[in-house]
Design a protein around this motif. Structure first.
Motif, PDB file in Angstrom:
ATOM      1  N   ARG A 144     -25.995  23.384  -8.628  1.00  0.00           N
ATOM      2  CA  ARG A 144     -26.956  22.325  -8.940  1.00  0.00           C
ATOM      3  C   ARG A 144     -26.417  20.979  -8.483  1.00  0.00           C
ATOM      4  NH1 ARG A 144     -31.607  23.241 -12.406  1.00  0.00           N
ATOM      5  NH2 ARG A 144     -31.982  25.480 -12.210  1.00  0.00           N
ATOM      6  N   VAL A 145     -27.333  20.084  -8.125  1.00  0.00           N
ATOM      7  CA  VAL A 145     -26.957  18.736  -7.725  1.00  0.00           C
ATOM      8  C   VAL A 145     -27.977  17.767  -8.294  1.00  0.00           C
ATOM      9  CG1 VAL A 145     -28.228  18.883  -5.545  1.00  0.00           C
ATOM     10  CG2 VAL A 145     -26.371  17.228  -5.782  1.00  0.00           C
ATOM     11  N   LEU A 146     -27.496  16.613  -8.740  1.00  0.00           N
ATOM     12  CA  LEU A 146     -28.362  15.554  -9.248  1.00  0.00           C
ATOM     13  C   LEU A 146     -28.217  14.362  -8.325  1.00  0.00           C
ATOM     14  CD1 LEU A 146     -30.120  14.709 -11.791  1.00  0.00           C
ATOM     15  CD2 LEU A 146     -28.059  13.569 -12.591  1.00  0.00           C
ATOM     16  N   GLY A 147     -29.339  13.833  -7.856  1.00  0.00           N
ATOM     17  CA  GLY A 147     -29.247  12.704  -6.942  1.00  0.00           C
ATOM     18  C   GLY A 147     -30.590  12.048  -6.707  1.00  0.00           C
ATOM     19  N   VAL A 148     -30.575  11.068  -5.817  1.00  0.00           N
ATOM     20  CA  VAL A 148     -31.792  10.330  -5.462  1.00  0.00           C
ATOM     21  C   VAL A 148     -32.334  10.896  -4.157  1.00  0.00           C
ATOM     22  CG1 VAL A 148     -32.744   8.078  -4.863  1.00  0.00           C
ATOM     23  CG2 VAL A 148     -31.000   8.265  -6.652  1.00  0.00           C
ATOM     24  N   ILE A 158     -30.832  14.405  -0.216  1.00  0.00           N
ATOM     25  CA  ILE A 158     -30.493  14.003  -1.578  1.00  0.00           C
ATOM     26  C   ILE A 158     -29.145  13.305  -1.548  1.00  0.00           C
ATOM     27  CG2 ILE A 158     -29.941  14.808  -3.900  1.00  0.00           C
ATOM     28  CD1 ILE A 158     -31.834  17.152  -3.390  1.00  0.00           C
ATOM     29  N   VAL A 159     -29.129  12.082  -2.082  1.00  0.00           N
ATOM     30  CA  VAL A 159     -27.890  11.314  -2.188  1.00  0.00           C
ATOM     31  C   VAL A 159     -27.381  11.473  -3.615  1.00  0.00           C
ATOM     32  CG1 VAL A 159     -26.817   9.053  -1.978  1.00  0.00           C
ATOM     33  CG2 VAL A 159     -28.754   9.657  -0.496  1.00  0.00           C
ATOM     34  N   PRO A 160     -26.256  12.170  -3.824  1.00  0.00           N
ATOM     35  CA  PRO A 160     -25.769  12.419  -5.187  1.00  0.00           C
ATOM     36  C   PRO A 160     -25.412  11.122  -5.917  1.00  0.00           C
ATOM     37  CG  PRO A 160     -24.619  13.786  -3.577  1.00  0.00           C
ATOM     38  CD  PRO A 160     -25.371  12.744  -2.816  1.00  0.00           C
ATOM     39  N   ILE A 161     -25.589  11.108  -7.232  1.00  0.00           N
ATOM     40  CA  ILE A 161     -25.174   9.949  -8.026  1.00  0.00           C
ATOM     41  C   ILE A 161     -23.762  10.146  -8.566  1.00  0.00           C
ATOM     42  CG2 ILE A 161     -27.545   9.444  -8.719  1.00  0.00           C
ATOM     43  CD1 ILE A 161     -26.721  10.496 -11.530  1.00  0.00           C
ATOM     44  N   ASP A 162     -23.232  11.347  -8.399  1.00  0.00           N
ATOM     45  CA  ASP A 162     -21.891  11.642  -8.874  1.00  0.00           C
ATOM     46  C   ASP A 162     -20.878  10.872  -8.045  1.00  0.00           C
ATOM     47  OD1 ASP A 162     -19.555  12.663  -9.816  1.00  0.00           O
ATOM     48  OD2 ASP A 162     -20.117  14.764  -9.614  1.00  0.00           O
ATOM     49  N   TRP A 169     -27.322  16.368   0.664  1.00  0.00           N
ATOM     50  CA  TRP A 169     -27.970  17.666   0.800  1.00  0.00           C
ATOM     51  C   TRP A 169     -29.269  17.494   1.587  1.00  0.00           C
ATOM     52  CZ3 TRP A 169     -26.224  22.225  -1.906  1.00  0.00           C
ATOM     53  CH2 TRP A 169     -25.051  22.019  -2.639  1.00  0.00           C
ATOM     54  N   ARG A 170     -29.535  18.445   2.461  1.00  0.00           N
ATOM     55  CA  ARG A 170     -30.762  18.418   3.251  1.00  0.00           C
ATOM     56  C   ARG A 170     -31.857  19.184   2.528  1.00  0.00           C
ATOM     57  NH1 ARG A 170     -32.462  21.906   7.343  1.00  0.00           N
ATOM     58  NH2 ARG A 170     -30.421  22.916   7.347  1.00  0.00           N
ATOM     59  N   GLY A 182     -36.926   7.757  -3.408  1.00  0.00           N
ATOM     60  CA  GLY A 182     -36.342   6.952  -4.470  1.00  0.00           C
ATOM     61  C   GLY A 182     -36.344   7.614  -5.831  1.00  0.00           C
ATOM     62  N   GLU A 183     -36.924   8.816  -5.946  1.00  0.00           N
ATOM     63  CA  GLU A 183     -36.955   9.500  -7.238  1.00  0.00           C
ATOM     64  C   GLU A 183     -35.617  10.178  -7.524  1.00  0.00           C
ATOM     65  OE1 GLU A 183     -41.295  11.007  -8.627  1.00  0.00           O
ATOM     66  OE2 GLU A 183     -40.325  12.215  -7.085  1.00  0.00           O
ATOM     67  N   LEU A 184     -35.281  10.236  -8.807  1.00  0.00           N
ATOM     68  CA  LEU A 184     -34.134  11.027  -9.243  1.00  0.00           C
ATOM     69  C   LEU A 184     -34.598  12.478  -9.326  1.00  0.00           C
ATOM     70  CD1 LEU A 184     -31.149  10.722 -10.313  1.00  0.00           C
ATOM     71  CD2 LEU A 184     -32.140  10.918 -12.590  1.00  0.00           C
ATOM     72  N   VAL A 185     -33.830  13.381  -8.728  1.00  0.00           N
ATOM     73  CA  VAL A 185     -34.228  14.787  -8.705  1.00  0.00           C
ATOM     74  C   VAL A 185     -33.045  15.670  -9.069  1.00  0.00           C
ATOM     75  CG1 VAL A 185     -36.025  14.443  -6.959  1.00  0.00           C
ATOM     76  CG2 VAL A 185     -33.692  15.019  -6.237  1.00  0.00           C
ATOM     77  N   GLU A 186     -33.376  16.861  -9.544  1.00  0.00           N
ATOM     78  CA  GLU A 186     -32.368  17.897  -9.731  1.00  0.00           C
ATOM     79  C   GLU A 186     -32.705  19.002  -8.749  1.00  0.00           C
ATOM     80  OE1 GLU A 186     -29.935  20.094 -13.307  1.00  0.00           O
ATOM     81  OE2 GLU A 186     -31.996  19.481 -13.678  1.00  0.00           O
TER      82      GLU A 186
END
Length: 750
Positions: A144-148, A158-162, A169-170, A182-186
């Protein structure tokens, strides 16, 4: 008159017809009509009281049932395309329940032969007994990855916030899940990474604005480095675990142990029972049983599960989610003491006398079956005279003895005098949209206190047993306050007109006497907060320094091994000390107990900070719509740059910046904990009542900026000019070099 069927005939019918087991179905099957139904109802009640049947709404079923979280084997699709599954953990003697899988749009496709972990809901339909919601497919644990999300020509990335990773990630166009730029996504990994290019991911959840409430806890989890994905080998190890049988264990299944938890509890790791002691040498005494999930039977030293549990140290709790120490297969299933399901446990049988003093105890490794899963509110309601259909048959044989034993323990507690702080705990309630719907005070019922006292007694017993057996363990240590903190508390108390004993060895009863002086007064919260601040932070240690707050000489955490690694260590120590098996504490674990204690003390603090930051952000988001409103509160802290205020309504903490306090210089006195105006003499100190205006609420940081309006219900002195900005009494003196530089810059601008 129609013949009423025998009890065995009724049980045979229900076993053969699990979906036709209402009173009406049974009456129809045996041709019972009219007034004869009264006799049928009586027989069903007797079967229920004897434990052969369990009533759910208007339907009777076998007492054996499936746990709320369980492993299912998916069957071939039915003629209508519905997916059914059979439970792999079924303990009943009747017909195996039928489970219908209720898929969601985001679920992966399932096929015949798939093993899944699912959450079950009991239903009464003609073709199935349970409905299941997928938690995950067994054996799969995508990264899993959390990012914008940043939109691109062919999907996006996806640009991770970690902070710990720079890997992007593509995301393919068909894997966007409708995400906007610009949304935060998982997202989860969408396949193996190729030799070139970015790894691929598919978005599984859109969390919207990164500053929105639903994203708050995820951000805190990542910022504080709390692991929230289980590695594949950990998942595989958990999935391979099987229920534990009776072999080598004491059979406790006939003991009517019950669990009492919050109404929204997802796991149940402790059960209890109290009975009058039949020992003639202990008149008026009680036997108390506390049974705890046997996590050590599944999480073996050195295993992948053990390494991950150690890494996490504990579970972390947020208003919208839990980051568990153990995977769902254990925390929500095999290690959760579900109602009517056999579960492995480590239990302690304790004897107390009529005054509540423990006079003996022994530990066993057993197999139990919870007689009922209750929540605090319904237990309290029952004892207060309003039992429900579920609690009424439990009231006399189980609940009243529990409360009688609790009253005895409460008497002993009064003699021991542990620290008795009165600080209401606030609870954030979220709506369906993820936003804060309300901020309430948590109920503080005798049912809560009962469980606390039973757990404390069990924890003490664990420490005493291991000390007696000369076994290494981890103690829960709480040292007494430092002399400096005590002196600060004493000064605060004296300023408010109270006294704290001096010149003697401090005991908790001295602090309780101070708290009693301030009880029911305007200073009660101030004195409670100041007393709390004077305390040291509890921690884990292989050395015993006692527990000051509980006024106990030895104390260890034993009662929550699902969510605390320290408790798992204590369980292993008990297993090794009693010779119960090969899964006890190992020599290499003993050698590194110092490091383990330090590590899990740190993970506990990490979780506390993440939980606090999350609460601050939620409260800031909740109050952001009320900027400009006035609130009452109390000064809770003083710093060189301003004063902190705890708001009465929500418990949120905000800052009154010193620059807004007026056109005078404020002197900061660190020792006295005050800010004093140089012209007006206005003194701001901890504990003062204030009225403030909310100037700014920043959900991203959780910060609140306040403006001081009144102090102790009095308008501010004229000279203080709240909100107009502060001018220092002395102008700063610039060096000639800096002054000349400023003049040259001004000439160039002209």
């Amino acid at each position: 008159m129609t013949r009423i069927p025998s009890k065995q005939e009724i049980l045979d019918w229900i076993s053969a017809h699990p979906t036709q087991s209402s009173k009406r179905d049974i009456a129809k099957a045996f041709g019972i009509k009219g007034a004869d139904r009264i006799d049928l109802k009586r027989v069903l009640k007797e079967l229920e009281a004897e434990g052969h049947l369990e009533k759910r709404k208007k339907t009777y079923r076998d007492a054996d049932s499936l746990p709320p979280v369980t492993v299912l084997l998916v069957k071939a699709p039915g003629k209508d395309g519905d997916l059914f599954a059979r439970p792999l953990e079924w303990h009943g003697e009747g017909v195996e329940p039928t489970v219908l899988i209720m898929p969601r749009a985001s679920d992966p496709a399932l096929g015949e032969g798939d093993r899944i972990l699912a959450r079950l809901t009991l239903v009464h339909e003609e073709d199935h007994n349970y409905e299941a919601r997928l938690i995950r497919r067994i054996g799969t644990n995508p990264k899993r990855v959390l990012g914008v999300f940043r939109k691109g020509a062919e999907g996006g990335r996806i640009v991770p916030i970690d902070k710990g990773t720079n890997t992007e990630w593509r995301v393919a166009e068909d894997a966007r899940h409708g995400a906007r730029d610009g949304e935060l996504v998982e997202a989860e990994q969408a396949g193996p990474k190729g030799r070139m290019g970015l790894p691929r991911a598919r978005i599984v959840e859109r969390l919207g604005d990164p500053s929105a409430p639903r994203a708050v806890s995820l951000i805190a989890i990542h910022q504080h480095g709390i692991p929230d994905d289980f590695p594949d080998d950990v998942i595989a190890e958990a999935d391979a675990c099987k229920p534990v049988g009776l072999s080598g264990r004491e059979d406790l299944r006939d003991l009517p142990l019950i669990t009492i938890d919050p109404a929204d509890a997802r796991d149940r790791d402790d059960a209890c029972l109290a009975l009058p002691d039949d020992d003639p040498k202990n008149p008026g005494g009680f036997v108390i049983w506390v049974a705890i999930a046997d996590v050590a039977a599944f999480v073996r030293p050195g295993s992948a599960l053990d390494r991950e549990a150690y890494k996490r140290g504990n579970s972390s709790y947020f208003p919208d989610r839990v980051v568990p120490m153990l995977p769902d297969r254990l925390s929500g299933d095999l290690c959760s003491l579900h109602e009517n399901v056999p579960r492995a446990c480590v239990a302690v049988r304790m004897q107390i006398d009529a005054q509540g003093h423990k006079i003996g105890h022994r530990f066993v490794r057993g197999l139990m079956r919870s007689a009922a899963a209750l929540h605090y509110g319904e237990v309290q309601e029952a004892v207060d005279g309003n039992p429900s259909e579920k609690t009424e048959p439990l009231l006399e044989p189980i609940l009243k003895p529990l409360y009688a034993a609790y009253r005895a323990l409460h008497n002993a507690r009064e003699q021991r005098q542990p620290l008795d702080l009165d600080l209401p705990e606030r609870r954030i309630v979220l709506g369906d949209d993820g936003k804060v719907a309300s901020v309430n005070f948590r109920d503080r019922l005798d049912a809560h206190r009962l469980i606390e006292e039973f757990m404390i007694l069990a924890n003490v017993s664990a420490a005493e047993t291991l000390i007696a057996k000369r076994s290494p363990l981890l103690f829960r240590v709480h040292e007494e306050p430092s002399p400096e903190k005590l002196e600060a508390l004493r000064e605060t108390a004296q300023a408010a007109g109270y006294t704290l004993a001096k010149g003697q060895v401090l005991q908790t009863r001295h602090l309780n006497a101070l708290l009693d002086q301030a009880a029911d007064s305007d200073d009660a919260e101030l004195i409670n907060l100041s007393t709390l601040r004077s305390m040291t932070q509890a921690y884990y240690s292989p050395e015993n320094f006692g527990h000051f707050g509980l006024a106990l000489g030895q104390y260890a955490h034993f009662t929550s091994p699902i969510r605390r690694y320290a408790d798992l260590i204590v369980h292993r120590a008990l297993i090794a000390a009693h010779g119960w098996g090969e899964d006890g504490l190992k020599p290499d674990e003993i050698e590194r107990l110092d490091r383990t204690a330090e590590h899990i003390s740190e993970t506990e603090r990490r979780s506390m900070m993440a939980e606090r930051d999350t609460t601050d952000r939620y409260l800031a988001a909740y109050l952001s719509e009320r900027v400009g409103n006035e609130f009452t509160g109390r000064i809770s802290g003083i710093a060189r740059f301003g004063a902190f205020v705890k708001l009465d309504e929500t418990g949120a903490d905000g800052l009154i910046p010193i620059r807004t306090m007026g056109r005078e210089y404020f002197h900061f006195d660190r020792e006295a904990g005050t800010l004093m105006g140089s012209e007006t003499g206005l003194t701001i100190a901890i504990g003062q009542r204030v009225t403030v205006r909310l100037v700014e609420a920043a959900p991203v940081t959780g910060g609140l900026e306040l403006e001081l309006l009144t102090l102790e219900d009095k308008a501010l002195p004229r000279g203080s000019g709240a909100g107009r900005g502060r001018s220092p009494k002395r102008k700063p003196v610039r060096s000639k070099k800096k002054s000349d530089k400023a003049k040259r810059k001004l000439r160039r601008q002209r």
